[in-house]
Design a protein around this motif. Structure first.
Motif, PDB file in Angstrom:
ATOM      1  N   GLU A 290      33.679  39.698  30.016  1.00  0.00           N
ATOM      2  CA  GLU A 290      34.288  38.548  30.681  1.00  0.00           C
ATOM      3  C   GLU A 290      35.444  38.981  31.565  1.00  0.00           C
ATOM      4  O   GLU A 290      36.259  39.821  31.188  1.00  0.00           O
ATOM      5  N   VAL A 291      35.491  38.396  32.751  1.00  0.00           N
ATOM      6  CA  VAL A 291      36.658  38.503  33.617  1.00  0.00           C
ATOM      7  C   VAL A 291      37.171  37.091  33.854  1.00  0.00           C
ATOM      8  O   VAL A 291      36.394  36.140  33.933  1.00  0.00           O
ATOM      9  N   ARG A 292      38.484  36.977  33.971  1.00  0.00           N
ATOM     10  CA  ARG A 292      39.041  35.638  34.129  1.00  0.00           C
ATOM     11  C   ARG A 292      40.327  35.678  34.922  1.00  0.00           C
ATOM     12  O   ARG A 292      40.928  36.736  35.144  1.00  0.00           O
ATOM     13  N   THR A 293      40.746  34.500  35.337  1.00  0.00           N
ATOM     14  CA  THR A 293      42.037  34.341  35.982  1.00  0.00           C
ATOM     15  C   THR A 293      43.131  34.834  35.038  1.00  0.00           C
ATOM     16  O   THR A 293      43.146  34.429  33.871  1.00  0.00           O
ATOM     17  N   PRO A 294      44.020  35.703  35.484  1.00  0.00           N
ATOM     18  CA  PRO A 294      45.097  36.169  34.603  1.00  0.00           C
ATOM     19  C   PRO A 294      46.003  35.007  34.198  1.00  0.00           C
ATOM     20  O   PRO A 294      46.144  34.020  34.927  1.00  0.00           O
ATOM     21  N   GLY A 295      46.622  35.150  33.041  1.00  0.00           N
ATOM     22  CA  GLY A 295      47.544  34.106  32.605  1.00  0.00           C
ATOM     23  C   GLY A 295      47.577  33.951  31.105  1.00  0.00           C
ATOM     24  O   GLY A 295      47.537  34.930  30.365  1.00  0.00           O
ATOM     25  N   ARG A 296      47.599  32.712  30.661  1.00  0.00           N
ATOM     26  CA  ARG A 296      47.822  32.389  29.260  1.00  0.00           C
ATOM     27  C   ARG A 296      46.707  32.897  28.360  1.00  0.00           C
ATOM     28  O   ARG A 296      45.580  33.099  28.807  1.00  0.00           O
ATOM     29  N   ASN A 297      47.052  33.059  27.068  1.00  0.00           N
ATOM     30  CA  ASN A 297      46.062  33.404  26.059  1.00  0.00           C
ATOM     31  C   ASN A 297      46.084  32.350  24.958  1.00  0.00           C
ATOM     32  O   ASN A 297      46.811  31.342  25.046  1.00  0.00           O
ATOM     33  N   LYS A 298      45.314  32.564  23.914  1.00  0.00           N
ATOM     34  CA  LYS A 298      45.221  31.565  22.850  1.00  0.00           C
ATOM     35  C   LYS A 298      46.546  31.394  22.108  1.00  0.00           C
ATOM     36  O   LYS A 298      46.869  30.299  21.642  1.00  0.00           O
ATOM     37  N   GLY A 299      47.309  32.481  21.996  1.00  0.00           N
ATOM     38  CA  GLY A 299      48.621  32.362  21.370  1.00  0.00           C
ATOM     39  C   GLY A 299      49.549  31.476  22.181  1.00  0.00           C
ATOM     40  O   GLY A 299      50.300  30.660  21.624  1.00  0.00           O
ATOM     41  N   ASP A 300      49.507  31.621  23.497  1.00  0.00           N
ATOM     42  CA  ASP A 300      50.309  30.746  24.362  1.00  0.00           C
ATOM     43  C   ASP A 300      49.894  29.291  24.194  1.00  0.00           C
ATOM     44  O   ASP A 300      50.739  28.384  24.182  1.00  0.00           O
ATOM     45  N   ALA A 301      48.580  29.060  24.078  1.00  0.00           N
ATOM     46  CA  ALA A 301      48.091  27.691  23.895  1.00  0.00           C
ATOM     47  C   ALA A 301      48.630  27.095  22.601  1.00  0.00           C
ATOM     48  O   ALA A 301      49.081  25.940  22.567  1.00  0.00           O
TER      49      ALA A 301
END
Length: 251
Positions: free
Chosen positions: A164-175
């Motif tokens: 998987e590649v994705r837009t950089p930024g938040r992760n599940k911990g941030d959520a």
């Protein structure tokens, strides 16, 4: 040392956060084959009542797909590993797609055309090559994803049987941390249940905020404090906790 099974949550204090794939639902050969079930829908609704709404789903899937699988039983949800966020009042915030996704989409599409055994999932904010039905293509899929990260600045997201590649930024911990700063989760003790390496940031966040993580699956190095064997064990544990509510509805 093997992790023990989790204790029953305190309904007056717990804020509960749940992953989907490998936690609430079994993995399927194709991700779209995972769908809603009456059992899961009833359970999530009962948990919401038992916890006075302090329940959220945090997943790598997009919000629309999460709603399909949960049949809309949980309002608070965070998708694409935290890049999409919907609070308990239904207000949605989302990151903007990274411009490199177009280039990665072209490369991934060409790879799937050459190897139809692969499956391309487009989340809008991220792209996934699933190789669960063709594990022999794992090296090729991961190499293509790594190349796209190098060429575009996208983020590489590790996961189970996928690249998987994705837009950089938040992760599940941030959520999880965002939810814990919002009503009705504020003041609760966070419990996060998940199975994948992508869930480690949420285990860490729950621990740092005075709660704990529950790992689903085989024992491994983890920030979680407790462990359950599989999806069946998770559902059984959650149903035991929700039993008071379920029983009151049946009576």
């Amino acid at each position: 040392m093997s992790l023990p099974p989790p204790p029953q949550p305190d309904p007056a204090r717990t804020s509960l956060f749940l992953d989907i794939d490998g936690t609430l639902a079994e993995f399927k050969r194709r991700p779209e084959e995972v769908g809603p079930t009456p059992r899961l829908t009833a359970l999530l609704q009962a948990l919401g009542r038992r916890l006075d709404g302090r329940i959220a789903v945090i997943s790598g899937r997009a919000l629309a797909d999460m709603d399909r699988i949960t049949a809309g039983a949980v309002v608070a949800a965070s998708g694409v590993h935290g890049l999409e966020h919907r609070d308990a009042l239904g207000r949605v915030e989302a990151a903007s797609p990274h411009p490199g996704l177009e280039r990665a989409r072209g490369a991934f599409t060409a790879l799937v055309q050459a190897h139809p055994e692969l499956l391309l999932e487009d989340k809008g904010l991220g792209l996934v090559l699933h190789y669960r039905t063709a594990p022999e293509l794992a090296e090729l899929a991961n190499a293509t994803a790594a190349r796209m990260v190098d060429e575009t600045g996208l983020a590489l997201q590790k996961g189970d049987m996928m690249a998987e590649v994705r837009t950089p930024g938040r992760n599940k911990g941030d959520a999880l941390r965002t939810f814990m700063a919002e009503p009705p989760f504020q003041g609760g003790r966070p419990v996060f249940v998940g199975d994948d390496l992508t869930d480690e940031s949420a285990f860490e966040a729950a621990r740092d905020l005075g709660g704990h993580g529950v790992l689903v699956g085989p024992q491994r190095e983890t920030a979680a404090a407790f462990r359950l064997d599989d999806v069946a064990s998770v559902l059984g544990w959650l149903e035991a906790f929700a039993a008071a509510d379920l029983h009151s509805l049946a009576s």
